[in-house]
Design a protein around this motif. Structure first.
Motif, PDB file in Angstrom:
ATOM      1  N   ASN A 135       0.866  -1.176   0.000  1.00  0.00           N
ATOM      2  CA  ASN A 135       0.000   0.000   0.000  1.00  0.00           C
ATOM      3  C   ASN A 135       0.906   1.231   0.000  1.00  0.00           C
ATOM      4  O   ASN A 135       1.361   1.682   1.049  1.00  0.00           O
ATOM      5  CB  ASN A 135      -0.906   0.020   1.227  1.00  0.00           C
ATOM      6  CG  ASN A 135      -1.891  -1.123   1.229  1.00  0.00           C
ATOM      7  OD1 ASN A 135      -2.411  -1.528   0.200  1.00  0.00           O
ATOM      8  ND2 ASN A 135      -2.138  -1.687   2.410  1.00  0.00           N
ATOM      9  N   TRP A 136       1.161   1.790  -1.166  1.00  0.00           N
ATOM     10  CA  TRP A 136       2.214   2.795  -1.284  1.00  0.00           C
ATOM     11  C   TRP A 136       1.941   4.032  -0.434  1.00  0.00           C
ATOM     12  O   TRP A 136       2.863   4.620   0.139  1.00  0.00           O
ATOM     13  CB  TRP A 136       2.411   3.190  -2.752  1.00  0.00           C
ATOM     14  CG  TRP A 136       1.368   4.132  -3.275  1.00  0.00           C
ATOM     15  CD1 TRP A 136       0.227   3.814  -3.947  1.00  0.00           C
ATOM     16  CD2 TRP A 136       1.354   5.559  -3.128  1.00  0.00           C
ATOM     17  NE1 TRP A 136      -0.500   4.937  -4.234  1.00  0.00           N
ATOM     18  CE2 TRP A 136       0.169   6.027  -3.740  1.00  0.00           C
ATOM     19  CE3 TRP A 136       2.221   6.480  -2.550  1.00  0.00           C
ATOM     20  CZ2 TRP A 136      -0.170   7.379  -3.785  1.00  0.00           C
ATOM     21  CZ3 TRP A 136       1.883   7.831  -2.600  1.00  0.00           C
ATOM     22  CH2 TRP A 136       0.714   8.267  -3.201  1.00  0.00           C
ATOM     23  N   MET A 213       3.918  18.224  -1.943  1.00  0.00           N
ATOM     24  CA  MET A 213       3.492  17.000  -2.605  1.00  0.00           C
ATOM     25  C   MET A 213       4.672  16.281  -3.268  1.00  0.00           C
ATOM     26  O   MET A 213       4.766  15.048  -3.231  1.00  0.00           O
ATOM     27  CB  MET A 213       2.416  17.310  -3.641  1.00  0.00           C
ATOM     28  CG  MET A 213       1.167  17.981  -3.080  1.00  0.00           C
ATOM     29  SD  MET A 213       0.510  17.188  -1.591  1.00  0.00           S
ATOM     30  CE  MET A 213       0.022  15.590  -2.231  1.00  0.00           C
ATOM     31  N   ASN A 214       5.591  17.042  -3.835  1.00  0.00           N
ATOM     32  CA  ASN A 214       6.772  16.437  -4.443  1.00  0.00           C
ATOM     33  C   ASN A 214       7.663  15.774  -3.400  1.00  0.00           C
ATOM     34  O   ASN A 214       8.311  14.753  -3.679  1.00  0.00           O
ATOM     35  CB  ASN A 214       7.561  17.490  -5.219  1.00  0.00           C
ATOM     36  CG  ASN A 214       6.876  17.904  -6.509  1.00  0.00           C
ATOM     37  OD1 ASN A 214       6.098  17.140  -7.072  1.00  0.00           O
ATOM     38  ND2 ASN A 214       7.144  19.116  -6.969  1.00  0.00           N
ATOM     39  N   ALA A 215       7.698  16.351  -2.188  1.00  0.00           N
ATOM     40  CA  ALA A 215       8.483  15.748  -1.111  1.00  0.00           C
ATOM     41  C   ALA A 215       7.901  14.387  -0.729  1.00  0.00           C
ATOM     42  O   ALA A 215       8.641  13.422  -0.505  1.00  0.00           O
ATOM     43  CB  ALA A 215       8.508  16.682   0.097  1.00  0.00           C
ATOM     44  N   ILE A 216       6.580  14.309  -0.651  1.00  0.00           N
ATOM     45  CA  ILE A 216       5.925  13.028  -0.355  1.00  0.00           C
ATOM     46  C   ILE A 216       6.191  12.036  -1.477  1.00  0.00           C
ATOM     47  O   ILE A 216       6.515  10.864  -1.236  1.00  0.00           O
ATOM     48  CB  ILE A 216       4.406  13.234  -0.167  1.00  0.00           C
ATOM     49  CG1 ILE A 216       4.133  14.051   1.098  1.00  0.00           C
ATOM     50  CG2 ILE A 216       3.675  11.888  -0.107  1.00  0.00           C
ATOM     51  CD1 ILE A 216       2.690  14.504   1.233  1.00  0.00           C
ATOM     52  N   TRP A 217       6.058  12.494  -2.715  1.00  0.00           N
ATOM     53  CA  TRP A 217       6.231  11.617  -3.863  1.00  0.00           C
ATOM     54  C   TRP A 217       7.634  11.031  -3.917  1.00  0.00           C
ATOM     55  O   TRP A 217       7.824   9.850  -4.222  1.00  0.00           O
ATOM     56  CB  TRP A 217       5.916  12.389  -5.145  1.00  0.00           C
ATOM     57  CG  TRP A 217       5.742  11.509  -6.338  1.00  0.00           C
ATOM     58  CD1 TRP A 217       6.566  11.409  -7.420  1.00  0.00           C
ATOM     59  CD2 TRP A 217       4.664  10.605  -6.583  1.00  0.00           C
ATOM     60  NE1 TRP A 217       6.068  10.501  -8.325  1.00  0.00           N
ATOM     61  CE2 TRP A 217       4.898   9.996  -7.836  1.00  0.00           C
ATOM     62  CE3 TRP A 217       3.519  10.254  -5.862  1.00  0.00           C
ATOM     63  CZ2 TRP A 217       4.032   9.044  -8.379  1.00  0.00           C
ATOM     64  CZ3 TRP A 217       2.650   9.317  -6.407  1.00  0.00           C
ATOM     65  CH2 TRP A 217       2.911   8.723  -7.645  1.00  0.00           C
ATOM     66  N   SER A 218       8.618  11.838  -3.608  1.00  0.00           N
ATOM     67  CA  SER A 218       9.998  11.374  -3.626  1.00  0.00           C
ATOM     68  C   SER A 218      10.212  10.237  -2.626  1.00  0.00           C
ATOM     69  O   SER A 218      10.868   9.234  -2.930  1.00  0.00           O
ATOM     70  CB  SER A 218      10.945  12.543  -3.314  1.00  0.00           C
ATOM     71  OG  SER A 218      12.283  12.113  -3.276  1.00  0.00           O
ATOM     72  N   ALA A 220       7.848   8.248  -1.489  1.00  0.00           N
ATOM     73  CA  ALA A 220       7.074   7.099  -1.960  1.00  0.00           C
ATOM     74  C   ALA A 220       7.824   6.315  -3.030  1.00  0.00           C
ATOM     75  O   ALA A 220       7.810   5.073  -3.037  1.00  0.00           O
ATOM     76  CB  ALA A 220       5.718   7.559  -2.488  1.00  0.00           C
ATOM     77  N   ILE A 221       8.477   7.027  -3.940  1.00  0.00           N
ATOM     78  CA  ILE A 221       9.242   6.366  -5.003  1.00  0.00           C
ATOM     79  C   ILE A 221      10.404   5.578  -4.392  1.00  0.00           C
ATOM     80  O   ILE A 221      10.630   4.411  -4.730  1.00  0.00           O
ATOM     81  CB  ILE A 221       9.774   7.393  -6.023  1.00  0.00           C
ATOM     82  CG1 ILE A 221       8.624   8.090  -6.745  1.00  0.00           C
ATOM     83  CG2 ILE A 221      10.700   6.704  -7.025  1.00  0.00           C
ATOM     84  CD1 ILE A 221       7.699   7.182  -7.490  1.00  0.00           C
ATOM     85  N   ASP A 222      11.149   6.204  -3.491  1.00  0.00           N
ATOM     86  CA  ASP A 222      12.299   5.529  -2.874  1.00  0.00           C
ATOM     87  C   ASP A 222      11.860   4.300  -2.082  1.00  0.00           C
ATOM     88  O   ASP A 222      12.512   3.246  -2.139  1.00  0.00           O
ATOM     89  CB  ASP A 222      13.033   6.498  -1.938  1.00  0.00           C
ATOM     90  CG  ASP A 222      13.806   7.566  -2.695  1.00  0.00           C
ATOM     91  OD1 ASP A 222      14.002   7.401  -3.917  1.00  0.00           O
ATOM     92  OD2 ASP A 222      14.193   8.568  -2.072  1.00  0.00           O
TER      93      ASP A 222
END
Length: 231
Positions: A135-136, A213-218, A220-222
């Motif tokens: 669950n990302w 939002m980009n901080a969260i996305w980064s 999540a990707i890692d």
């Protein structure tokens, strides 16, 4: 690698040296002023960006999930639980039959979690395979980042409002919505859920800055990529 950008010969060649695959799981349901495909968009995108440097193929997102509580909102599509569990096991049977042995489901919808039980049961019958259900959005590091930015966040709130889930020309409200009583809401039928939720946000601001939002996305990707690499 996107499976949709490969032919079967290329997949067969890949399987000579690797047996990993990534399958995104989404849903088609109301997300207030955001796209009805939020869960599918995010699950597929995080899977693709996380897998990109690993060379592991990513299958197309399963875009329908279990969401009976939102059936009073037009555009929502909900699968019966037994239908969904059969889909999960059929996907796994197909992947195993063609040579995959390590499968990561990147899930973007909370209602799909029964699929994890189906995967565990399937592994009991297929001990030569390994399946992981990720669950990302509420994985430990990602959800910690969300709470660090703003602990008041949930379905259809700011935490799902990315540039790629917004709709052109749609303005987002600027107020912070109080969190709904989730336990009470779960006792209502779909019409009652809509009456309680109104536009569909469970609680929190509708939008925050793209930098946040980009901080969260980064993260999540890692976090997702680490799971792919650990196989």
């Amino acid at each position: 690698m996107k499976i949709c950008e490969m032919n079967w010969l290329q997949v067969e060649e890949y399987l000579k040296t690797d047996d990993r695959a990534v399958v995104p799981l989404g849903c088609t349901e109301q997300h207030a002023y955001l796209s009805l495909s939020v869960d599918s968009i995010l699950a597929e995108r995080v899977a693709l960006e996380a897998a990109a440097p690993t060379g592991v193929p990513v299958f197309p997102v399963q875009a329908y999930g279990i969401t009976p509580y939102f059936m009073a909102y037009p555009g929502t599509v909900s699968l019966k639980a037994d239908t969904y569990l059969r889909i999960i096991t059929d996907i796994l049977d197909s992947l195993k039959r063609t040579g995959f042995r390590r499968i990561l489901f990147v899930n973007g919808h909370g209602g799909n979690t029964p699929g994890q039980t189906a995967a565990i049961e399937w592994m009991g019958q297929n001990p030569d395979c390994r399946v992981r259900f990720h669950n990302w959005w509420n994985a430990p590091r990602t959800f910690e980042k969300v709470k660090e930015i703003d602990p008041v966040a949930s379905h259809a709130s700011w935490m799902e409002n990315f540039p790629w889930t917004r709709l052109p020309g749609i303005e987002q409200p600027t107020h912070q919505k109080p969190m709904v009583d989730l336990e009470r809401m779960r006792t209502f039928d779909p019409e009652g859920v809509r009456e309680i939720l109104q536009e569909g946000n469970f609680g929190g601001y509708f939008q925050r800055s793209d930098d946040e939002m980009n901080a969260i996305w980064s993260v999540a990707i890692d976090e997702t990529r680490a799971l792919i690499e650990k196989w």
